[in-house]
Scaffold this active site. Structure first.
Site, PDB file in Angstrom:
ATOM      1  N   LYS A  96       0.721  -1.121  -0.209  1.00  0.00           N
ATOM      2  CA  LYS A  96       0.122   0.056   0.054  1.00  0.00           C
ATOM      3  C   LYS A  96       0.875   1.238   0.008  1.00  0.00           C
ATOM      4  CE  LYS A  96      -4.522  -1.553   1.454  1.00  0.00           C
ATOM      5  NZ  LYS A  96      -4.324  -2.885   1.864  1.00  0.00           N
ATOM      6  N   GLU A 118      -9.562   7.415   3.388  1.00  0.00           N
ATOM      7  CA  GLU A 118     -10.543   6.310   3.985  1.00  0.00           C
ATOM      8  C   GLU A 118      -9.818   4.996   4.386  1.00  0.00           C
ATOM      9  OE1 GLU A 118     -10.113   6.112   0.727  1.00  0.00           O
ATOM     10  OE2 GLU A 118      -9.776   4.204   0.796  1.00  0.00           O
ATOM     11  N   SER A 384       1.444  -9.813  -0.749  1.00  0.00           N
ATOM     12  CA  SER A 384       1.022  -8.295  -0.748  1.00  0.00           C
ATOM     13  C   SER A 384       1.546  -7.778   0.458  1.00  0.00           C
ATOM     14  CB  SER A 384      -0.255  -8.278  -0.924  1.00  0.00           C
ATOM     15  OG  SER A 384      -1.171  -9.067  -0.217  1.00  0.00           O
TER      16      SER A 384
END
Ligand SMILES: *Cc1c(COP(=O)(O)O)cnc(C)c1O
Length: 399
Positions: A96, A118, A384
């Site tokens: 991310k 968010e 990930s």
């Protein structure tokens, strides 16, 4: 032989669509903002001074390139060469940060002085708060009140990083409600505020922009595979899909190479034939959510349904429009992985490779069970994120 994919186009078109999916369905008041972003994002991303700044921080701050690791025991088990793309080794523990770093740098170049985001489980919130601390930008993170309770450690991390966490008490008090509230904030503060979206979702140009920022994953894979295998592509890429950003990044440079099979693992929860699932591509119907046309988990009368998955990062009720299109055109194969299958895969990786994966990434690992390989096949699983944040789940489900 005809290359079928030469005639297909998986890039976004100039109106922001992948086939019938995508677009920008937004309130009038945001038109100027989104238009401004759309007119500038490609220019900024390709600007040499932006690239120098972005690539420098990706190297020295995030820790890129992330290794491509040949997992020997996993390879033996599945009878193919299985590589793990180690996004779990990035600063903050997942892919991310690639996106947050890119978008906050871009926001600064657009003259924005305030960042909002968010977050569901808090991973995107932590990544964005981290980059805001680094770049000295005020940061407000909207988070459902229920998630604030459930993910307390991430709330404390964001606060320690200097961000303001805003609990959202509307609706089910989860990600969907947090996203609505972030959009509302953006509507009220269009001049100075930049909204960092955490996946390949939202109105155009967000899905394309996020895919480009994450495409560093497949760019590095090309170089690393060339070194390891003497060819720059694998036979399979396997990735989990929540909103679809780590998958989009891992697929990006291979979308038009039909030698590469693209496998997407979505969260089946307790099973796609139960009410407890987040398998949006299997179960969703077309509609509009958070600014784009895509597949959505919805009831008969079009109410968005609360998705369920053991993994907090995969329970978004929509799916990135690029993935709706890849699935529809059969460019990708989508597998639904249950909580139990993902748990089993997480324990297996931990035991035989000494790597505790994120619960989300464990869905991609579990997909290996459902595929049949030839011994020479080269398979890349995009790992990930790391499993530190999921220890409570793992402890509760230990056998
Ligand atoms: C958030 C998250 C995901 C899901 O998001 P995508 O946008 O689908 O990539 C997957 N893995 C990890 C570790 C995450 O934190």
């Amino acid at each position: 032989m005809q290359n079928r994919l030469k005639t297909m186009n998986y890039d976004v078109n100039e109106n922001g669509y992948y086939g019938e999916f995508g677009g920008a369905y937004i309130p009038e008041i945001l038109h100027v903002n989104v238009e401004n972003l759309r007119n500038n994002y490609l220019k900024i991303l390709s600007d040499p001074s932006f690239q120098e700044e972005f690539n420098g921080l990706m190297r020295d701050y995030v820790g890129r390139p992330s290794p491509l690791y040949l997992a020997k025991r996993l390879s033996e088990k599945y009878g193919a060469k299985i590589y793990l793309k180690r996004e779990d080794l990035n600063h903050t523990g997942a892919h991310k940060i690639n996106n947050s770093l890119g978008q906050v740098l871009l926001a600064r170049r657009m003259g924005k002085t305030r960042i909002i985001a968010e977050t569901g489980a808090g991973q995107h919130g932590v990544a964005t708060a981290t980059v805001c601390a680094l770049l000295n930008m005020p940061c407000f993170v909207y988070m459902g009140a229920l998630d604030v309770e459930r993910q307390h450690l991430n709330v404390q991390k964001m606060e320690m990083l200097g961000a303001t966490v805003v609990p959202v008490h509307s609706g089910n008090k989860t990600l969907k409600d947090a996203t609505n509230e972030a959009i509302r904030d953006w509507c009220c503060n269009p001049e100075d505020t930049y909204y960092v979206i955490g996946s390949t979702i939202g109105p155009h140009p967000y899905p394309d922009m996020v895919a480009r920022l994450q495409s560093v994953i497949s760019e590095e894979m090309q170089k690393q595979l060339l070194e390891h295998e003497g060819r720059d592509y694998p036979d399979y890429i396997v990735a989990c899909v929540g909103g679809g950003s780590n998958a989009a990044g891992a697929f990006y440079h291979y979308l038009h190479n039909d030698k590469v099979k693209l496998i997407e693992a979505e969260a089946a929860g307790k099973g796609i034939d139960t009410p407890y699932s987040a398998a949006t591509i299997h179960l969703g119907r077309e509609g509009i959510i958070h600014g784009c046309r895509t597949l959505i988990m919805q009831s008969e009368d079009g109410q968005i349904e609360e998705p369920y998955s053991i993994s907090a990062g995969l329970d978004y009720p929509g799916i990135g429009p690029i993935h709706a299109y890849l699935a529809k055109t059969k460019r990708s194969t989508v597998l639904a992985i249950t909580d139990d299958e993902a748990l089993e895969a997480a324990f297996l990786l931990t035991k035989i490779e000494g790597i505790i994966p994120a619960m989300e990434s464990a869905h991609a690992l579990a997909a290996l069970e459902k595929l049949t390989f030839k011994p020479d096949d080269v398979v890349v699983v995009n790992l990930s994120g790391r499993g530190d944040k999921d220890m409570e789940t793992y402890i509760a489900n230990q056998k």
